[in-house]
Scaffold this motif. Structure first.
Motif, mmCIF file in Angstrom:
data_model
loop_
_atom_site.group_PDB
_atom_site.id
_atom_site.type_symbol
_atom_site.label_atom_id
_atom_site.label_comp_id
_atom_site.label_asym_id
_atom_site.label_seq_id
_atom_site.Cartn_x
_atom_site.Cartn_y
_atom_site.Cartn_z
ATOM 1 N N ILE A 1 19.359 -26.022 77.343
ATOM 2 C CA ILE A 1 19.933 -25.921 75.995
ATOM 3 C C ILE A 1 21.335 -25.323 76.049
ATOM 4 N N ALA A 2 21.550 -24.325 76.900
ATOM 5 C CA ALA A 2 22.875 -23.717 77.013
ATOM 6 C C ALA A 2 23.903 -24.714 77.512
ATOM 7 N N VAL A 3 23.510 -25.581 78.451
ATOM 8 C CA VAL A 3 24.449 -26.581 78.979
ATOM 9 C C VAL A 3 24.723 -27.672 77.949
ATOM 10 N N LEU A 4 23.683 -28.191 77.322
ATOM 11 C CA LEU A 4 23.864 -29.287 76.364
ATOM 12 C C LEU A 4 24.591 -28.831 75.103
ATOM 13 N N SER A 5 24.399 -27.584 74.692
ATOM 14 C CA SER A 5 25.072 -27.112 73.479
ATOM 15 C C SER A 5 26.583 -27.015 73.648
ATOM 16 N N ARG A 6 27.062 -26.991 74.887
ATOM 17 C CA ARG A 6 28.519 -26.955 75.103
ATOM 18 C C ARG A 6 29.186 -28.256 74.685
ATOM 19 N N LEU A 7 28.406 -29.303 74.506
ATOM 20 C CA LEU A 7 28.981 -30.570 74.045
ATOM 21 C C LEU A 7 29.395 -30.512 72.583
ATOM 22 N N ILE A 8 28.913 -29.526 71.835
ATOM 23 C CA ILE A 8 29.268 -29.371 70.423
ATOM 24 C C ILE A 8 30.606 -28.638 70.339
ATOM 25 N N VAL A 9 31.569 -29.214 69.621
ATOM 26 C CA VAL A 9 32.919 -28.657 69.571
ATOM 27 C C VAL A 9 32.980 -27.432 68.673
ATOM 28 N N ASN A 10 32.343 -27.503 67.510
ATOM 29 C CA ASN A 10 32.412 -26.410 66.551
ATOM 30 C C ASN A 10 31.666 -25.188 67.088
ATOM 31 N N ASN A 11 32.356 -24.026 67.118
ATOM 32 C CA ASN A 11 31.750 -22.818 67.684
ATOM 33 C C ASN A 11 30.539 -22.345 66.877
ATOM 34 N N PHE A 12 30.668 -22.334 65.549
ATOM 35 C CA PHE A 12 29.557 -21.867 64.707
ATOM 36 C C PHE A 12 28.343 -22.772 64.856
ATOM 37 N N LEU A 13 28.569 -24.076 64.778
ATOM 38 C CA LEU A 13 27.455 -25.020 64.900
ATOM 39 C C LEU A 13 26.842 -24.937 66.293
ATOM 40 N N ARG A 14 27.668 -24.754 67.325
ATOM 41 C CA ARG A 14 27.135 -24.638 68.678
ATOM 42 C C ARG A 14 26.236 -23.407 68.816
ATOM 43 N N THR A 15 26.659 -22.290 68.212
ATOM 44 C CA THR A 15 25.851 -21.067 68.283
ATOM 45 C C THR A 15 24.529 -21.237 67.546
ATOM 46 N N VAL A 16 24.589 -21.850 66.368
ATOM 47 C CA VAL A 16 23.356 -22.066 65.592
ATOM 48 C C VAL A 16 22.386 -22.962 66.344
ATOM 49 N N VAL A 17 22.887 -24.075 66.903
ATOM 50 C CA VAL A 17 22.016 -24.999 67.632
ATOM 51 C C VAL A 17 21.438 -24.326 68.870
ATOM 52 N N ARG A 18 22.232 -23.522 69.557
ATOM 53 C CA ARG A 18 21.759 -22.883 70.777
ATOM 54 C C ARG A 18 20.608 -21.914 70.497
ATOM 55 N N TYR A 19 20.805 -21.021 69.535
ATOM 56 C CA TYR A 19 19.769 -20.030 69.259
ATOM 57 C C TYR A 19 18.552 -20.655 68.589
ATOM 58 N N ALA A 20 18.778 -21.649 67.742
ATOM 59 C CA ALA A 20 17.640 -22.342 67.138
ATOM 60 C C ALA A 20 16.834 -23.086 68.205
ATOM 61 N N GLY A 21 17.527 -23.720 69.143
ATOM 62 C CA GLY A 21 16.826 -24.405 70.221
ATOM 63 C C GLY A 21 16.055 -23.449 71.106
ATOM 64 N N TRP A 22 16.661 -22.319 71.449
ATOM 65 C CA TRP A 22 15.958 -21.328 72.255
ATOM 66 C C TRP A 22 14.692 -20.822 71.543
ATOM 67 N N THR A 23 14.835 -20.570 70.251
ATOM 68 C CA THR A 23 13.682 -20.070 69.503
ATOM 69 C C THR A 23 12.561 -21.101 69.456
ATOM 70 N N TRP A 24 12.903 -22.342 69.163
ATOM 71 C CA TRP A 24 11.879 -23.369 69.030
ATOM 72 C C TRP A 24 11.225 -23.693 70.370
ATOM 73 N N VAL A 25 12.004 -23.739 71.443
ATOM 74 C CA VAL A 25 11.433 -24.010 72.764
ATOM 75 C C VAL A 25 10.515 -22.868 73.192
ATOM 76 N N THR A 26 10.927 -21.639 72.911
ATOM 77 C CA THR A 26 10.079 -20.493 73.258
ATOM 78 C C THR A 26 8.745 -20.559 72.523
ATOM 79 N N LEU A 27 8.774 -20.868 71.240
ATOM 80 C CA LEU A 27 7.525 -20.994 70.479
ATOM 81 C C LEU A 27 6.680 -22.148 70.992
ATOM 82 N N SER A 28 7.330 -23.250 71.402
ATOM 83 C CA SER A 28 6.574 -24.400 71.908
ATOM 84 C C SER A 28 5.899 -24.068 73.227
#
Length: 470
Positions: free
Chosen positions: A152-179
């Motif tokens: 998730i950390a590597v793929l989120s770098r493809l997002i240009v917007n810093n705010f959106l990249r941070t949101v996607v990264r932490y949301a992905g980490w949270t959802w993967v951890t719960l899964s």
């Protein structure tokens, strides 16, 4: 009486059968929270006390410290090696910087997965009544989490917007951890229980999270498509600048509007009720936002009729400059002194605009001067034309002309006309250069430029009195 085996979850607690309907009340949410607390208590009071559980935690900690030590050793050397690569493309440097920032996590994954494989080959399964299926089960959970976080950390770098990249990264980490921990159903139920019912609309935290994620992804896709299309249109030389701007604005509105519509439909929002709301918004626009709507419509008209376009040199009142950008509400005009005027589009439609480069690039400039009555006007005209031809930026294939325009009180008045093709280079400076060339030519050939003179005469019998001031 026969007993049936109850399936065990990852924490060893007996799992209940899935409810027919998701819990939405506060009582059901409280029961789920108590169940999670009971699982955590069992893990820390029973499972964590078992020898192999403690061994796995110690192994994971040792591998983490080893990865940290390797990162401390390799990262400075990798950074120094990158500084010696001068001719590499930027994408390689960006990839290496990404690797350098995640080096500890990469080392941890490189160490823990072989460790798990070795342990599964040399160790024996856990006893039947033991909660963990194998003696490396906890390490497997930690390894899956580490690998998922790295991806998730590597793929989120493809997002240009810093705010959106941070949101996607932490949301992905949270959802993967719960899964991985098999807690997604409980988390979804808890989020869906925190809801507010507004008539037929059920608004919960789960729906809000879905909306934010879905709209974020759709907006990112819309932005990527918009930028790609904009780059392609700007490279097309067959499309005029004004049509390029119009096409880009139209595509942006279409993509972002489609993103909002698809996003709201995807999360289950009923859009039929928006018809009445859109009518009310239209009435509000008609009364309260007349100027804004007028500027928007004027901007579309300007782009369609191509009356002005980026790069044109215009005059509007006392503002003279070239058009930098055409916006939806205003037009940016940059003057020679670096000032940027934001002119509403409505003023460009209703006002009198001088476009110096509308149909062609040729611009004619006029300057006025006068010479004494004693100078030959034929010679003056010839000298003026030759002087103007010798100035840079003055066109020679459209030669200057000079005419007498009148006989003044103390001079013969002339007008000198010449052509240029670069009004963006300035008008005052070229006029000044032509005046200077005229001055030099007249000085060399004895042509005089008259100026007002005043004489004071003393009449007979008058006296000149002087007063001395203290």
């Amino acid at each position: 009486m026969t007993e049936t085996a109850t399936p065990l979850d990852q924490t060893g607690a007996a799992t209940q059968s899935a409810p027919a309907k998701p819990a939405t009340s506060a009582q059901d949410a409280q029961e789920i929270a108590l169940s999670l607390a009971d699982r955590l208590e069992r893990f820390f009071t029973q499972d964590l006390m078992r020898p192999w559980t403690a061994y796995q935690l110690v192994i994971a900690l040792v591998l983490f410290l080893l990865a940290w030590a390797l990162c401390r050793y390799v990262a400075p050397r990798l950074r120094e090696w990158m500084r010696t690569r001068e001719n590499w493309p930027k994408w390689r440097f960006r990839f290496l910087l990404l690797i350098e920032k995640r080096l500890q996590l990469i080392f941890f994954n490189a160490l823990i997965w072989p460790t798990i494989w070795i342990m599964r080959e040399i160790t024996w399964p856990a006893p039947y009544n033991f909660h963990w299926p194998s003696r490396s089960y906890l390490l497997g959970i930690i390894a899956n989490l580490a690998l998922a976080w790295l991806i998730i950390a590597v793929l989120s770098r493809l997002i240009v917007n810093n705010f959106l990249r941070t949101v996607v990264r932490y949301a992905g980490w949270t959802w993967v951890t719960l899964s991985i921990l098999n807690l997604t159903d409980e988390a979804r139920t808890l989020l869906d229980s925190a809801a507010v019912d507004l008539g037929t609309l059920h608004l919960s935290l789960w729906i809000l999270i879905q909306a934010v994620f879905t709209l974020g992804v759709l907006f990112a896709i819309a932005r990527f498509l918009s930028q790609t299309t904009s780059t392609g249109l700007k490279r097309n030389q067959d499309i005029s600048p004004s049509m390029q701007v119009l096409a880009i604005k139209f595509i942006q509105v279409l993509l972002y509007g489609a993103a909002v519509f698809i996003g709201l439909k995807a999360i289950g929002v009923d859009l039929t009720g928006l018809a009445v709301l859109s009518g009310a918004i239209g009435v509000g626009l008609g009364f309260g936002l007349q100027k804004v709507v007028s500027n928007l419509v004027s901007g579309v008209i300007i782009l369609m009729d191509k009356s002005i376009k980026p790069g044109d040199v215009i005059s509007l009142g006392e503002t003279f400059g070239w058009i930098d950008t055409l916006g939806a509400r205003y037009t940016s005009v940059v003057t020679r002194d670096g000032k940027e005027f934001l002119i509403p589009n409505e003023d460009l439609i209703t006002g009198q605009v001088v476009n110096w480069s509308h149909t062609n690039e040729f611009v004619r400039l006029d300057i006025h001067f006068g010479t004494s009555y004693g100078d030959d006007p034929h010679k003056v005209r010839a000298l003026a034309i030759e002087a103007a031809k010798g100035v840079d930026r003055v066109l020679t294939h459209k030669p200057p002309v000079c005419h007498i325009v009148g006989f003044g009180d103390s001079s013969v008045d002339y007008i000198l006309r010449f052509w240029i093709t670069d009004p963006t280079g300035g008008l005052t400076n070229i006029r000044g250069n032509v005046f200077l060339a005229l001055w030099d030519a007249f000085q060399e050939n004895g042509i005089t430029i008259p100026f007002p003179q005043r004489e004071v005469r003393m009449l007979d019998g008058s006296q000149l009195a002087t007063k001395v001031l203290d």
